[in-house]
Write a protein that holds these residues in place. Structure first.
Motif, PDB file in Angstrom:
ATOM      1  N   MET A   1       0.844  -1.194   0.000  1.00  0.00           N
ATOM      2  CA  MET A   1       0.000   0.000   0.000  1.00  0.00           C
ATOM      3  C   MET A   1       0.884   1.250   0.000  1.00  0.00           C
ATOM      4  SD  MET A   1      -2.791   1.184   2.854  1.00  0.00           S
ATOM      5  CE  MET A   1      -3.637   2.762   2.717  1.00  0.00           C
ATOM      6  N   SER A   2       0.561   2.242  -0.812  1.00  0.00           N
ATOM      7  CA  SER A   2       1.341   3.478  -0.840  1.00  0.00           C
ATOM      8  C   SER A   2       0.423   4.656  -1.090  1.00  0.00           C
ATOM      9  CB  SER A   2       2.428   3.411  -1.922  1.00  0.00           C
ATOM     10  OG  SER A   2       1.843   3.350  -3.204  1.00  0.00           O
ATOM     11  N   THR A 265       9.135   4.806   4.550  1.00  0.00           N
ATOM     12  CA  THR A 265       8.565   3.523   4.968  1.00  0.00           C
ATOM     13  C   THR A 265       8.218   3.562   6.443  1.00  0.00           C
ATOM     14  OG1 THR A 265       9.906   2.360   3.315  1.00  0.00           O
ATOM     15  CG2 THR A 265       8.943   1.038   5.081  1.00  0.00           C
ATOM     16  N   THR A 268       4.702  -0.265   9.899  1.00  0.00           N
ATOM     17  CA  THR A 268       3.638  -1.163   9.446  1.00  0.00           C
ATOM     18  C   THR A 268       3.907  -1.743   8.064  1.00  0.00           C
ATOM     19  OG1 THR A 268       2.447   0.715   8.493  1.00  0.00           O
ATOM     20  CG2 THR A 268       1.900   0.089  10.762  1.00  0.00           C
ATOM     21  N   GLU A 270       3.778   0.192   5.405  1.00  0.00           N
ATOM     22  CA  GLU A 270       3.210   1.171   4.467  1.00  0.00           C
ATOM     23  C   GLU A 270       4.311   2.068   3.926  1.00  0.00           C
ATOM     24  OE1 GLU A 270       0.050   4.929   4.434  1.00  0.00           O
ATOM     25  OE2 GLU A 270       0.403   3.781   6.279  1.00  0.00           O
TER      26      GLU A 270
END
Length: 521
Positions: A1-2, A265, A268, A270
Motif C-alpha cells: 500500500m502506498s 517507509t 507497518t 506502508e
C-alpha cells in the motif's frame, strides 16, 4: 500500500507543524508522521502527577524566538506574557544578598547591584552591556525568516562593528570581562551562552557565542516570554493551523526508513511517496533513517548537557535575602551558583567526569505569571510550580548508569545547590500528591533521548550555527538559501537541526516550507 503527497514530514514537533501549516495554506498535499500518540515534540504540556490538577510545560518552557510573522501568517491564538522581573541572583558567598533585575524599577535594580557587589557602577555597566546588544538583535532577528544573508552583509548593517567582531571571532569570555566588572554579573550574562550547550566562557570553538546570540536576539529584544496555558498551547495552535489549512497529521506513525528519492517507509510496512521529504527529527536521526551518512565527528556530534526538574510547591520557599520577596525572585530567572567562575569550574568538573559541585542551575515559577496551568483549588491554596534547569551535565556522565540512578544522582546534586540560597529546605515546600509522593520529577538527557528521540538529549538537535551564511558559502539552491539543505536534493531539514533552528521558534519549519515551495513551483 502506498500514498503520494507533495510533501511528507517526518516527525511531529512544533517545527514540523509550522511547515505543514504553511505548505497546506499554499494548497500543497502534505502529511505529518509522528511516532508518538500526539504531536508537539518537546513543546507539550502534561499532568505529571496523578490526581493533581497541574499541567506543566514538561520539556521546553519559555518562548523568545517565535517570530511575529509566523504568529500572524498562521493566525495563531497565543498569549505570550512579558515578565516584570528579568532575574534574581543571590550571591553564592553570602545568599542574604542578591541582584534583582526589575524591569519596572531601575532604582531598585541599581540598589541590589550596589548591595551585592559593592560596586557603585556595576548596575550601569550591566545596563549598558544589555543595551549594546539591542541593535544586534534588531539587525539579526528580522533576517531569520528570510533567505540567508552573507556575514559581510550583516556586519555592514551593524554600527557597532567592534561588538560584531568580538562576538563572532573571539570567545564570549573576552566580551564579558570587557563589559562587566564582577564575577556574578558576568555569570548572569554567560548563562545565555550555556543553556543547552556544553561549553565555557573561553571555549575557542565559540559554541557558547552562538548559543548566546540566539538567546539575546529573540523578538528583536532578547525578551523571553511565558506562554499562557503552557507550552502545549503553542503546539496546539500550530496543529490547529495545519489541520485548518488541510494538512494531514498522523500519530502513532513510526518511520523506519527514508529513501532520498522521496519514499518513506513506516513500521507497518506502508510506504508513502512524495516529491519532497522534510525532516523534523534531528540530523543524526535522519542519517540513521537514510543509512547513508558517516557518523558525525566530535565537533558536530550532538551532546545535551542539561537537567530539567519540574516541581509543584504548596508555597514558595523563603529566601535568605529578606530584602527580596519570593514572588519577585521566582518570577524571573533565578540564578543559583552561576557566577562565571562557578560555571567554568562546573565545566571543568564535568570534563573530568564528575557531577559539578555545586551544580549551576536556574529556576523560575511559571504560575506566578500564568496561574491558568493550575486548577482552581490549587490556585486558591497558594500552590506554585517551579522549574529548575541544571547546567554543565553532559550526556557522557550518564554512560554506564541506569536512567533512574542518573536521574536520582542529578536531583541529589541540584537539591543542596538550591537549598544553599534558601532559608528553608525546598523539600519542606513540595506539594504532596494523593498517593503520598512529593510532586517532583526530573528529565535528563537520557530521558530526552528515550522519550523524544533526541540524540544524546541535545535540545537543539546538535551544535548551533550562526544564523547567516559565510561569504564563500554556496547559496545556489533554494535549500541552501533557506538554510535547510541536506546531502540529498529532495530531503530538507525542518526542525531544530536546520541552519537557524533551536528553541521553540517555528523558524526551521517556516524556512523549510519556503524552500519547498520554491522547489515545488
Amino acid at each position: 500500500m502506498s500514498a503520494h503527497y507533495d510533501v511528507v514530514i517526518v516527525g511531529g514537533g512544533h517545527n514540523a507543524l509550522t511547515a505543514a501549516a504553511y505548505l497546506a495554506q499554499a494548497r500543497k498535499r502534505v502529511v505529518v508522521l509522528e511516532r508518538q500518540d500526539r504531536v508537539g515534540g518537546a513543546a507539550v504540556s502534561e499532568q505529571p502527577w496523578a490526581g493533581v490538577d497541574a499541567r506543566l510545560s514538561r520539556y521546553s518552557y519559555l518562548v523568545s524566538l517565535l517570530p511575529r510573522t509566523i504568529i500572524d501568517d498562521l493566525d495563531l491564538r497565543l498569549d505570550l506574557r512579558r515578565r516584570r522581573y528579568s532575574s534574581y541572583t543571590p550571591d553564592p558567598a553570602d545568599p542574604s544578598r542578591g541582584i534583582l533585575v526589575d524591569n519596572a524599577d531601575a532604582a531598585a535594580t541599581t540598589a541590589s547591584f550596589i548591595r551585592t557587589t559593592g560596586d557603585l557602577r556595576e548596575a550601569e555597566r550591566f545596563e549598558a552591556f544589555s543595551d549594546r546588544l539591542l541593535p544586534l538583535a534588531a539587525t539579526v532577528f528580522p533576517s531569520v525568516t528570510a533567505p540567508l544573508r552573507r556575514a559581510s552583509e550583516m556586519r555592514a548593517d551593524m554600527a557597532d562593528t567592534a561588538l560584531w567582531d568580538a562576538l563572532t571571532t573571539r570567545p564570549l569570555g573576552d566580551l564579558l570581562r570587557e563589559g562587566l566588572g564582577t564575577d556574578i554579573a558576568r555569570g548572569i550574562a554567560l548563562t545565555d551562552g550555556l543553556i543547552g550547550t556544553f561549553s565555557w566562557a573561553d571555549d575557542p570553538s565559540l559554541r557558547q557565542n552562538r548559543c548566546f546570540l540566539y538567546h539575546v536576539i529573540g523578538g528583536g529584544t532578547g525578551d523571553w516570554d511565558v506562554p499562557v496555558g503552557g507550552m502545549g498551547r503553542v503546539s496546539a495552535a500550530l496543529e490547529n493551523a495545519a489541520r485548518r489549512a488541510g494538512a494531514e497529521v498522523r500519530v502513532n506513525a513510526t518511520v523506519t526508513a527514508i529513501d532520498p528519492s522521496g519514499t518513506v517507509t513506516l513500521r507497518t510496512g506502508e510506504q508513502i511517496t512524495a516529491r519532497l521529504v522534510l525532516s523534523g527529527v534531528g540530523p543524526s536521526v535522519l542519517d540513521r533513517l537514510i543509512s547513508a551518512a558517516p557518523a558525525p565527528d566530535a565537533d558536530t556530534a550532538p551532546e545535551g548537557a542539561q537537567l530539567k526538574v519540574n516541581m509543584l510547591l504548596s508555597r514558595l520557599p523563603r529566601l535568605r535575602d529578606t530584602t527580596v520577596s519570593p514572588e519577585a525572585a521566582f518570577a524571573g530567572t533565578f540564578h543559583v551558583n552561576e557566577t562565571m567562575t562557578q560555571l567554568d569550574d562546573a565545566y571543568a568538573d564535568a570534563v573530568a567526569g564528575g557531577i559539578p559541585q555545586p551544580l549551576p542551575a536556574e529556576i523560575y515559577c511559571h504560575s506566578l505569571t500564568d496561574p491558568s496551568i493550575l486548577g482552581p483549588a490549587l490556585q486558591q491554596s497558594g500552590a506554585q510550580t517551579l522549574t529548575l534547569f541544571g547546567l554543565q551535565v553532559p550526556h557522557r556522565l550518564a554512560a554506564g548508569v541506569t536512567s533512574a540512578d542518573y536521574r536520582s544522582t542529578l536531583v541529589d546534586a541540584a537539591t543542596p545547590s538550591l537549598d544553599a540560597v534558601l532559608a528553608e529546605p525546598l523539600a519542606d515546600c513540595l506539594f504532596i500528591a494523593p498517593d503520598g509522593s512529593p510532586c517532583i520529577e526530573a528529565r535528563t538527557t537520557t530521558d530526552l533521548e528515550g522519550s523524544l528521540g533526541m540524540t544524546a538529549g541535545h535540545i537543539f538537535h546538535g551544535p548551533l550555527s550562526w544564523p547567516w551564511a559565510g561569504d564563500d558559502e554556496p547559496l545556489e539552491s533554494a535549500a541552501e538559501r533557506w538554510g535547510v539543505a541536506t546531502a540529498h536534493e529532495r530531503v530538507l531539514l525542518c526542525g531544530s537541526g536546520a541552519r537557524r533552528g533551536g528553541a521553540v521558534s517555528g523558524i526551521g519549519g517556516h524556512n523549510a516550507a519556503m524552500a519547498a515551495l520554491e522547489l515545488l513551483d
